[in-house]
Design a protein around this motif. Structure first.
Motif, PDB file in Angstrom:
ATOM      1  N   ARG A 176      41.719  49.159  21.601  1.00 18.77           N
ATOM      2  CA  ARG A 176      41.186  49.442  20.457  1.00 18.77           C
ATOM      3  C   ARG A 176      40.896  51.062  20.541  1.00 18.77           C
ATOM      4  O   ARG A 176      40.507  51.804  21.468  1.00 18.77           O
ATOM      5  N   TYR A 177      41.589  51.632  19.521  1.00 20.82           N
ATOM      6  CA  TYR A 177      41.708  53.332  19.137  1.00 20.82           C
ATOM      7  C   TYR A 177      41.849  53.560  17.917  1.00 20.82           C
ATOM      8  O   TYR A 177      42.486  52.835  16.979  1.00 20.82           O
ATOM      9  N   ARG A 178      42.112  54.867  17.797  1.00 25.15           N
ATOM     10  CA  ARG A 178      42.381  55.430  16.578  1.00 25.15           C
ATOM     11  C   ARG A 178      43.485  56.430  16.773  1.00 25.15           C
ATOM     12  O   ARG A 178      43.577  57.513  17.596  1.00 25.15           O
ATOM     13  N   LEU A 179      44.542  56.054  15.974  1.00 26.76           N
ATOM     14  CA  LEU A 179      45.923  56.781  16.357  1.00 26.76           C
ATOM     15  C   LEU A 179      46.154  57.839  14.967  1.00 26.76           C
ATOM     16  O   LEU A 179      46.152  57.579  13.885  1.00 26.76           O
ATOM     17  N   ASP A 180      46.814  58.986  15.823  1.00 22.13           N
ATOM     18  CA  ASP A 180      46.902  59.738  14.724  1.00 22.13           C
ATOM     19  C   ASP A 180      48.518  60.464  15.054  1.00 22.13           C
ATOM     20  O   ASP A 180      48.559  61.160  15.955  1.00 22.13           O
ATOM     21  N   ALA A 181      49.346  60.189  14.131  1.00 21.10           N
ATOM     22  CA  ALA A 181      50.792  60.579  14.562  1.00 21.10           C
ATOM     23  C   ALA A 181      50.952  61.980  14.051  1.00 21.10           C
ATOM     24  O   ALA A 181      50.515  62.564  13.126  1.00 21.10           O
ATOM     25  N   ASP A 182      52.181  62.625  14.633  1.00 20.49           N
ATOM     26  CA  ASP A 182      52.663  63.971  14.348  1.00 20.49           C
ATOM     27  C   ASP A 182      51.726  65.245  14.493  1.00 20.49           C
ATOM     28  O   ASP A 182      51.801  65.942  13.501  1.00 20.49           O
ATOM     29  N   ALA A 183      50.609  65.034  15.400  1.00 20.35           N
ATOM     30  CA  ALA A 183      49.694  65.930  15.447  1.00 20.35           C
ATOM     31  C   ALA A 183      50.530  67.257  15.912  1.00 20.35           C
ATOM     32  O   ALA A 183      51.117  67.045  17.041  1.00 20.35           O
ATOM     33  N   ASP A 184      50.236  68.622  15.576  1.00 24.77           N
ATOM     34  CA  ASP A 184      50.717  69.758  15.936  1.00 24.77           C
ATOM     35  C   ASP A 184      50.014  69.996  17.354  1.00 24.77           C
ATOM     36  O   ASP A 184      48.996  69.766  17.353  1.00 24.77           O
ATOM     37  N   ALA A 185      50.877  70.564  18.098  1.00 26.21           N
ATOM     38  CA  ALA A 185      50.438  70.990  19.464  1.00 26.21           C
ATOM     39  C   ALA A 185      49.289  72.178  19.176  1.00 26.21           C
ATOM     40  O   ALA A 185      48.453  72.061  20.216  1.00 26.21           O
ATOM     41  N   ASP A 186      49.375  72.820  18.334  1.00 30.07           N
ATOM     42  CA  ASP A 186      48.473  73.706  18.298  1.00 30.07           C
ATOM     43  C   ASP A 186      47.195  73.530  17.414  1.00 30.07           C
ATOM     44  O   ASP A 186      46.332  74.450  17.232  1.00 30.07           O
ATOM     45  N   LEU A 236      60.425  58.697  21.425  1.00 27.52           N
ATOM     46  CA  LEU A 236      59.922  57.793  20.448  1.00 27.52           C
ATOM     47  C   LEU A 236      58.856  56.744  20.969  1.00 27.52           C
ATOM     48  O   LEU A 236      58.864  56.892  22.165  1.00 27.52           O
ATOM     49  N   TRP A 237      58.117  56.495  20.089  1.00 23.88           N
ATOM     50  CA  TRP A 237      56.943  55.821  20.513  1.00 23.88           C
ATOM     51  C   TRP A 237      56.785  54.631  19.439  1.00 23.88           C
ATOM     52  O   TRP A 237      57.260  54.367  18.461  1.00 23.88           O
ATOM     53  N   PHE A 238      56.213  53.469  20.227  1.00 21.49           N
ATOM     54  CA  PHE A 238      56.065  52.275  19.359  1.00 21.49           C
ATOM     55  C   PHE A 238      54.754  51.574  19.901  1.00 21.49           C
ATOM     56  O   PHE A 238      54.087  51.801  20.856  1.00 21.49           O
ATOM     57  N   VAL A 239      54.072  50.976  19.122  1.00 22.21           N
ATOM     58  CA  VAL A 239      52.722  50.386  18.957  1.00 22.21           C
ATOM     59  C   VAL A 239      53.077  48.656  19.451  1.00 22.21           C
ATOM     60  O   VAL A 239      53.848  48.048  18.574  1.00 22.21           O
ATOM     61  N   ARG A 240      52.383  48.145  20.593  1.00 24.74           N
ATOM     62  CA  ARG A 240      52.839  47.058  20.514  1.00 24.74           C
ATOM     63  C   ARG A 240      52.035  45.845  19.945  1.00 24.74           C
ATOM     64  O   ARG A 240      50.620  45.815  20.268  1.00 24.74           O
ATOM     65  N   LEU A 257      58.926  62.020  17.902  1.00 21.55           N
ATOM     66  CA  LEU A 257      58.282  63.251  18.186  1.00 21.55           C
ATOM     67  C   LEU A 257      59.182  64.299  18.678  1.00 21.55           C
ATOM     68  O   LEU A 257      60.039  63.686  19.719  1.00 21.55           O
ATOM     69  N   GLY A 258      59.148  65.333  17.898  1.00 21.92           N
ATOM     70  CA  GLY A 258      60.094  66.651  18.420  1.00 21.92           C
ATOM     71  C   GLY A 258      59.374  67.542  18.979  1.00 21.92           C
ATOM     72  O   GLY A 258      58.105  67.300  19.354  1.00 21.92           O
ATOM     73  N   ARG A 259      59.665  68.669  19.403  1.00 20.30           N
ATOM     74  CA  ARG A 259      59.324  69.867  19.889  1.00 20.30           C
ATOM     75  C   ARG A 259      57.982  70.323  19.125  1.00 20.30           C
ATOM     76  O   ARG A 259      58.015  70.435  17.708  1.00 20.30           O
ATOM     77  N   GLY A 260      57.022  70.336  19.618  1.00 22.94           N
ATOM     78  CA  GLY A 260      55.758  70.849  18.922  1.00 22.94           C
ATOM     79  C   GLY A 260      54.771  69.743  18.450  1.00 22.94           C
ATOM     80  O   GLY A 260      53.939  69.920  17.870  1.00 22.94           O
ATOM     81  N   GLN A 261      55.491  68.741  18.462  1.00 20.52           N
ATOM     82  CA  GLN A 261      54.774  67.392  17.703  1.00 20.52           C
ATOM     83  C   GLN A 261      54.016  66.651  18.954  1.00 20.52           C
ATOM     84  O   GLN A 261      54.430  66.675  20.075  1.00 20.52           O
ATOM     85  N   GLY A 262      52.919  65.777  18.527  1.00 25.54           N
ATOM     86  CA  GLY A 262      52.303  64.955  19.438  1.00 25.54           C
ATOM     87  C   GLY A 262      51.719  63.565  18.786  1.00 25.54           C
ATOM     88  O   GLY A 262      51.758  63.667  17.480  1.00 25.54           O
ATOM     89  N   LEU A 263      51.352  62.953  19.568  1.00 25.13           N
ATOM     90  CA  LEU A 263      50.583  61.321  19.210  1.00 25.13           C
ATOM     91  C   LEU A 263      49.184  61.668  19.947  1.00 25.13           C
ATOM     92  O   LEU A 263      49.179  61.789  21.103  1.00 25.13           O
ATOM     93  N   ARG A 264      48.128  61.579  19.021  1.00 25.58           N
ATOM     94  CA  ARG A 264      46.878  61.382  19.327  1.00 25.58           C
ATOM     95  C   ARG A 264      46.202  60.313  19.514  1.00 25.58           C
ATOM     96  O   ARG A 264      46.197  59.614  18.371  1.00 25.58           O
ATOM     97  N   LEU A 265      45.477  59.709  20.568  1.00 25.55           N
ATOM     98  CA  LEU A 265      44.971  58.564  20.225  1.00 25.55           C
ATOM     99  C   LEU A 265      43.292  58.754  20.843  1.00 25.55           C
ATOM    100  O   LEU A 265      43.134  59.629  21.810  1.00 25.55           O
ATOM    101  N   THR A 266      42.476  58.251  20.032  1.00 28.10           N
ATOM    102  CA  THR A 266      41.160  58.530  20.370  1.00 28.10           C
ATOM    103  C   THR A 266      40.514  56.782  20.860  1.00 28.10           C
ATOM    104  O   THR A 266      40.476  55.960  19.874  1.00 28.10           O
ATOM    105  N   VAL A 267      39.938  56.962  21.930  1.00 24.70           N
ATOM    106  CA  VAL A 267      39.530  55.618  22.585  1.00 24.70           C
ATOM    107  C   VAL A 267      38.479  55.059  21.657  1.00 24.70           C
ATOM    108  O   VAL A 267      37.421  55.579  21.316  1.00 24.70           O
TER     109      VAL A 267
END
Length: 305
Positions: A176-186, A236-240, A257-267
């Motif tokens: 269980r987590y909270r997912l936020d896609a395409d978070a900028d690195a900065d 590439l990322w996938f949720v199972r 995800l490309g350059r400068g992009q990120g995937l953030r998960l909060t537990v």
């Protein structure tokens, strides 16, 4: 005065060695297998080929160089130096297991069992070792810069992987987590509400990993995304097995995800683990409320071709 290069030979215990460790002697191991309709002969032949490969590569190290060996199980305790030339002797997966501990050192992959291994990362034969070692330290040597994936936790824990990073429960429970896609690195860590999810975990993979676990998920989803190439700066990322419920969603289950992009998960579980390339024994552990960001690593694997 600069130090001479050091050849670090990376290998892993063979199936035969594991059998001996479990059963004590060749005879007892042979009896165990024969009682189950199997023969130890082929396992022993593969062991001998591996040992011969280790001897042959060790003999190819220039006399003016230093030399060292490390087994897969000891990689997390081995100190690689900047001037090392890393020679991985075994299967493709052993290159991936080693990559997370390197910081730009050249890597040579030696296939100990041609025809049995795919040879994606271990592309060379033992007879080529001497020439490859010389090439690895020569100016203008040919190499591929293979993209890696990186995970950085909010407590500065960091993990690198060549194929993929997996985040999930340490057992078979729901993560269980909270997912936020395409978070900028900065960007600031607070990226908004994101989406609460309950799933079997999340996989983030590279172009090198596109021949393995990442590809299986890509095929299963019939994903329209193009798999990245090994040197391409794209993930590439996938949720199972995301589970829909009144409090968890399934709208963010795949992406790129490309350059400068990120995937953030909060537990939002008591405990989650994060490991790369199947190295479960060297995982990050996160607890409720911690967050982690995944994206393209700043370092690459320098694979000598």
């Amino acid at each position: 005065m600069s130090l001479a290069p050091r050849a670090v030979l990376v290998h892993r215990r063979t199936e035969y060695e594991e059998l001996l460790a479990r059963h004590g002697t060749h005879g007892q191991a042979a009896f165990f297998l024969s009682s189950r309709g199997r023969s130890i002969d082929e396992v022993h032949r593969r062991h001998e080929r591996t040992q011969q490969a280790l001897r042959q590569v060790a003999a190819a190290v220039p006399l003016t160089w230093r030399s060292s060996r490390v087994e897969r199980a000891d990689l997390d305790r081995f100190l690689f130096a900047p001037q090392d030339v890393v020679v991985v002797i075994g299967q493709d997966g052993l290159v991936a297991n080693t990559a997370k501990y390197l910081r730009g050192q050249p890597v040579v992959g030696i296939d100990t069992d041609p025809g049995r291994n795919p040879g994606v990362l271990v592309r060379h034969r033992c007879a080529d070792a001497a020439a490859l070692l010389r090439a690895a330290t020569a100016a203008g040597s040919r190499a591929e810069e293979l993209t890696m994936v990186e995970a950085v936790a909010d407590d500065t824990q960091r993990l690198l992987a060549l194929n993929e990073i997996y985040l999930g429960s340490p057992g078979h429970q729901t993560a269980r987590y909270r997912l936020d896609a395409d978070a900028d690195a900065d960007a600031d860590a607070d990226q908004g509400p994101g989406e609460a999810q309950a799933s079997s975990g999340v996989l983030v993979g590279t172009g090198t990993g596109a021949t393995g676990w990442l590809r299986s998920l890509w095929q299963e989803r019939d994903s329209p995304a193009q798999l990245p190439a090994p040197c391409e700066r794209r993930l590439l990322w996938f949720v199972r097995e995301a589970w829909p419920s009144p409090t968890t969603g399934t709208t963010k289950v795949a992406g790129e995800l490309g350059r400068g992009q990120g995937l953030r998960l909060t537990v939002e579980s008591d405990r989650m683990v994060v490991f790369g390339d199947g190295m479960e024994g060297d995982a990050l552990e996160l607890t409720w409320g911690q967050s982690i960001r995944l994206g393209i690593a700043g370092t690459s694997l320098h694979l000598v071709t």
